[in-house]
Design an enzyme around this catalytic site. Structure first.
Site, PDB file in Angstrom:
ATOM      1  N   ASP A   1      23.182 -50.996  28.645  1.00  0.00           N
ATOM      2  CA  ASP A   1      23.755 -51.427  29.932  1.00  0.00           C
ATOM      3  C   ASP A   1      23.818 -52.948  30.069  1.00  0.00           C
ATOM      4  O   ASP A   1      24.428 -53.452  31.007  1.00  0.00           O
ATOM      5  CB  ASP A   1      22.905 -50.888  31.097  1.00  0.00           C
ATOM      6  CG  ASP A   1      23.204 -49.427  31.415  1.00  0.00           C
ATOM      7  OD1 ASP A   1      24.217 -48.904  30.903  1.00  0.00           O
ATOM      8  OD2 ASP A   1      22.427 -48.815  32.170  1.00  0.00           O
TER       9      ASP A   1
ATOM     10  N   LYS B   1      23.453 -51.843  39.315  1.00  0.00           N
ATOM     11  CA  LYS B   1      24.665 -51.110  38.890  1.00  0.00           C
ATOM     12  C   LYS B   1      24.629 -49.696  39.463  1.00  0.00           C
ATOM     13  O   LYS B   1      23.548 -49.109  39.612  1.00  0.00           O
ATOM     14  CB  LYS B   1      24.663 -51.073  37.365  1.00  0.00           C
ATOM     15  CG  LYS B   1      25.464 -49.959  36.751  1.00  0.00           C
ATOM     16  CD  LYS B   1      24.703 -49.131  35.703  1.00  0.00           C
ATOM     17  CE  LYS B   1      23.857 -48.030  36.237  1.00  0.00           C
ATOM     18  NZ  LYS B   1      23.402 -47.022  35.250  1.00  0.00           N
TER      19      LYS B   1
ATOM     20  N   VAL C   1      12.567 -49.745  40.497  1.00  0.00           N
ATOM     21  CA  VAL C   1      12.391 -49.649  39.032  1.00  0.00           C
ATOM     22  C   VAL C   1      12.558 -48.196  38.561  1.00  0.00           C
ATOM     23  O   VAL C   1      12.186 -47.263  39.279  1.00  0.00           O
ATOM     24  CB  VAL C   1      10.995 -50.191  38.644  1.00  0.00           C
ATOM     25  CG1 VAL C   1      10.707 -49.989  37.164  1.00  0.00           C
ATOM     26  CG2 VAL C   1      10.904 -51.664  39.002  1.00  0.00           C
TER      27      VAL C   1
ATOM     28  N   GLY D   1      17.768 -45.631  37.790  1.00  0.00           N
ATOM     29  CA  GLY D   1      19.161 -45.361  37.427  1.00  0.00           C
ATOM     30  C   GLY D   1      20.082 -46.458  37.917  1.00  0.00           C
ATOM     31  O   GLY D   1      21.299 -46.298  37.991  1.00  0.00           O
ATOM     32  N   LEU D   2      19.479 -47.625  38.251  1.00  0.00           N
ATOM     33  CA  LEU D   2      20.264 -48.740  38.798  1.00  0.00           C
ATOM     34  C   LEU D   2      20.306 -49.940  37.843  1.00  0.00           C
ATOM     35  O   LEU D   2      20.769 -51.018  38.217  1.00  0.00           O
ATOM     36  CB  LEU D   2      19.676 -49.178  40.157  1.00  0.00           C
ATOM     37  CG  LEU D   2      19.697 -48.104  41.248  1.00  0.00           C
ATOM     38  CD1 LEU D   2      18.934 -48.574  42.483  1.00  0.00           C
ATOM     39  CD2 LEU D   2      21.133 -47.753  41.632  1.00  0.00           C
ATOM     40  N   ALA D   3      19.823 -49.742  36.626  1.00  0.00           N
ATOM     41  CA  ALA D   3      19.870 -50.773  35.574  1.00  0.00           C
ATOM     42  C   ALA D   3      19.196 -52.081  35.974  1.00  0.00           C
ATOM     43  O   ALA D   3      19.656 -53.159  35.581  1.00  0.00           O
ATOM     44  CB  ALA D   3      21.320 -51.013  35.135  1.00  0.00           C
TER      45      ALA D   3
HETATM   46  P1  ATP Z   1      18.999 -47.697  33.485  1.00  0.00           P
HETATM   47  O1  ATP Z   1      19.824 -47.339  34.680  1.00  0.00           O
HETATM   48  O2  ATP Z   1      19.576 -48.814  32.639  1.00  0.00           O
HETATM   49  O3  ATP Z   1      18.503 -46.531  32.691  1.00  0.00           O
HETATM   50  P2  ATP Z   1      16.744 -47.890  35.186  1.00  0.00           P
HETATM   51  O4  ATP Z   1      17.220 -48.443  36.479  1.00  0.00           O
HETATM   52  O5  ATP Z   1      16.601 -46.415  35.136  1.00  0.00           O
HETATM   53  O6  ATP Z   1      17.679 -48.402  34.039  1.00  0.00           O
HETATM   54  P3  ATP Z   1      14.783 -49.986  34.949  1.00  0.00           P
HETATM   55  O7  ATP Z   1      14.529 -50.344  36.362  1.00  0.00           O
HETATM   56  O8  ATP Z   1      15.581 -50.923  34.138  1.00  0.00           O
HETATM   57  O9  ATP Z   1      15.363 -48.515  34.814  1.00  0.00           O
HETATM   58  O10 ATP Z   1      13.332 -49.750  34.276  1.00  0.00           O
HETATM   59  C1  ATP Z   1      13.157 -48.934  33.153  1.00  0.00           C
HETATM   60  C2  ATP Z   1      11.842 -49.297  32.464  1.00  0.00           C
HETATM   61  O11 ATP Z   1      11.933 -50.634  31.975  1.00  0.00           O
HETATM   62  C3  ATP Z   1      10.628 -49.238  33.365  1.00  0.00           C
HETATM   63  O12 ATP Z   1       9.722 -48.371  32.779  1.00  0.00           O
HETATM   64  C4  ATP Z   1      10.082 -50.656  33.407  1.00  0.00           C
HETATM   65  O13 ATP Z   1       8.692 -50.680  33.300  1.00  0.00           O
HETATM   66  C5  ATP Z   1      10.723 -51.349  32.212  1.00  0.00           C
HETATM   67  N1  ATP Z   1      11.120 -52.758  32.482  1.00  0.00           N
HETATM   68  C6  ATP Z   1      11.132 -53.724  31.591  1.00  0.00           C
HETATM   69  N2  ATP Z   1      11.575 -54.870  32.124  1.00  0.00           N
HETATM   70  C7  ATP Z   1      11.875 -54.626  33.393  1.00  0.00           C
HETATM   71  C8  ATP Z   1      12.403 -55.430  34.452  1.00  0.00           C
HETATM   72  N3  ATP Z   1      12.689 -56.719  34.300  1.00  0.00           N
HETATM   73  N4  ATP Z   1      12.609 -54.836  35.638  1.00  0.00           N
HETATM   74  C9  ATP Z   1      12.348 -53.510  35.793  1.00  0.00           C
HETATM   75  N5  ATP Z   1      11.834 -52.729  34.830  1.00  0.00           N
HETATM   76  C10 ATP Z   1      11.607 -53.267  33.631  1.00  0.00           C
END
Ligand code: ATP
Length: 284
Positions: free
Chosen positions: A136, A10, A95, A98-100
């Site tokens: 999200d 996202k 990971v 900010g891309l969910a």
């Molecule tokens: P958002 O944009 O929703 O805030 P994000 O992109 O910043 O999400 P994610 O990649 O979802 O963050 O990862 C956030 C945390 O969730 C990480 O610390 C990771 O260890 C944990 N996590 C749990 N399950 C997963 C998964 N399936 N894939 C990636 N990270 C995961």
């Protein structure tokens, strides 16, 4: 029996925080859409009552902290499923970027298990389950383009922006979403994004108008914490992206680009700057 699901990333075309609520959450207004950068999930039924996760990515939890695990457990509990599942996550989305990525994996797990176990869940039921896993997740169940309000779970689908390229770049930083929201002073935000202008530009399929109305109130917080993200953002602008913004709480910065040749040029220009660079299509 096995099922495959794609879990796309996202991006936020806008992210506004209206105020902090008495329950401690922030009341947000954001326009979200999806890009063709996706994790791939493979789900196989197991005869034993267990959930197993594997991934080639060495840096995510593979136990109950994984959002795909949590989604599987929620489905099993809610529908009394006695069988187990093995889920392989082929991670492509960076990971904590900010891309969910995690939310999209959770949503893909809900869709996949619905098919694997023939549960007959409606989209609304999957969204309701998703909202128990994270703000999200409901958006990621259907994807497309939507305005999200409340904590992010109140969704109104809208038309997708016109087709374009999206160049994404992420520096090797771990940005905690909770930390960024914690440092935001909602009452002191000086410049709110022009969400109404963005929505009219999307409705009119006006690419230039969309690029000039991108906005994210969390940029100021993340960019002041990590000046290197600001430099990356400036670099993306200098290379000629039509519109540039940080997604979510960062640190991923993306550029919207109309022409493929320019997207390629920006991609090549950023490769020297950081390792995680992608040039993909917007999912329209
Ligand atoms: P958002 O944009 O929703 O805030 P994000 O992109 O910043 O999400 P994610 O990649 O979802 O963050 O990862 C956030 C945390 O969730 C990480 O610390 C990771 O260890 C944990 N996590 C749990 N399950 C997963 C998964 N399936 N894939 C990636 N990270 C995961």
């Amino acid at each position: 029996m096995r099922v495959l699901e794609k879990a796309p990333a996202k991006i936020n075309l806008s992210l506004d925080v209206l105020h902090k609520r008495p329950d401690g959450f922030h009341e947000v207004e954001m326009v979200m859409t999806m890009v063709d950068l996706a994790d791939r999930l493979e789900m196989k039924e197991l005869p034993r009552d267990t959930i197993m996760i594997s991934s080639q990515a060495g840096y995510i939890p593979l136990d109950e902290k994984n959002l795909a695990f949590q989604a599987a457990r929620l489905v099993k509990d809610r529908y009394g499923v006695q069988k187990g599942v093995y889920i392989h996550l082929d991670k492509k989305i960076p990971v904590a970027a900010g891309l969910a990525g995690g939310s999209s994996d959770a949503a893909a797990t809900l869709r996949g298990l619905n098919r694997l176990w023939g549960l007959g869940m409606s989209v609304e039921e999957m969204k309701a389950l998703g909202s128990e896993l994270g703000s999200d997740v409901p958006f990621c169940v259907t994807g497309g383009t939507a305005i999200a309000r409340g904590r992010g779970e109140q969704l109104t689908p809208i038309a997708s922006p016109p087709a374009c390229w999206v160049v994404l770049a992420k520096l090797p930083l771990n940005v905690s979403t909770a930390d960024v929201y914690g440092k935001l002073r909602a009452a002191e935000i000086k410049r709110h994004p022009d969400t109404a202008g963005l929505l009219s530009a999307i409705e009119a399929q006006d690419f230039g108008g969309i690029c000039s109305s991108l906005g994210n109130v969390l940029e100021e917080v993340t960019l002041s914490l990590y000046p290197e993200v600001k430099r990356l953002r400036d670099c993306m602008e200098r290379l000629g992206a039509d519109g540039v913004l940080m997604s979510g709480s960062g640190p991923t910065v993306f550029g919207l680009v109309e022409k493929e040749s320019k997207a390629e040029r920006i991609y090549n220009g950023l490769r020297g700057f950081c390792k995680d660079v992608f040039a993909v299509r917007l999912l329209t």
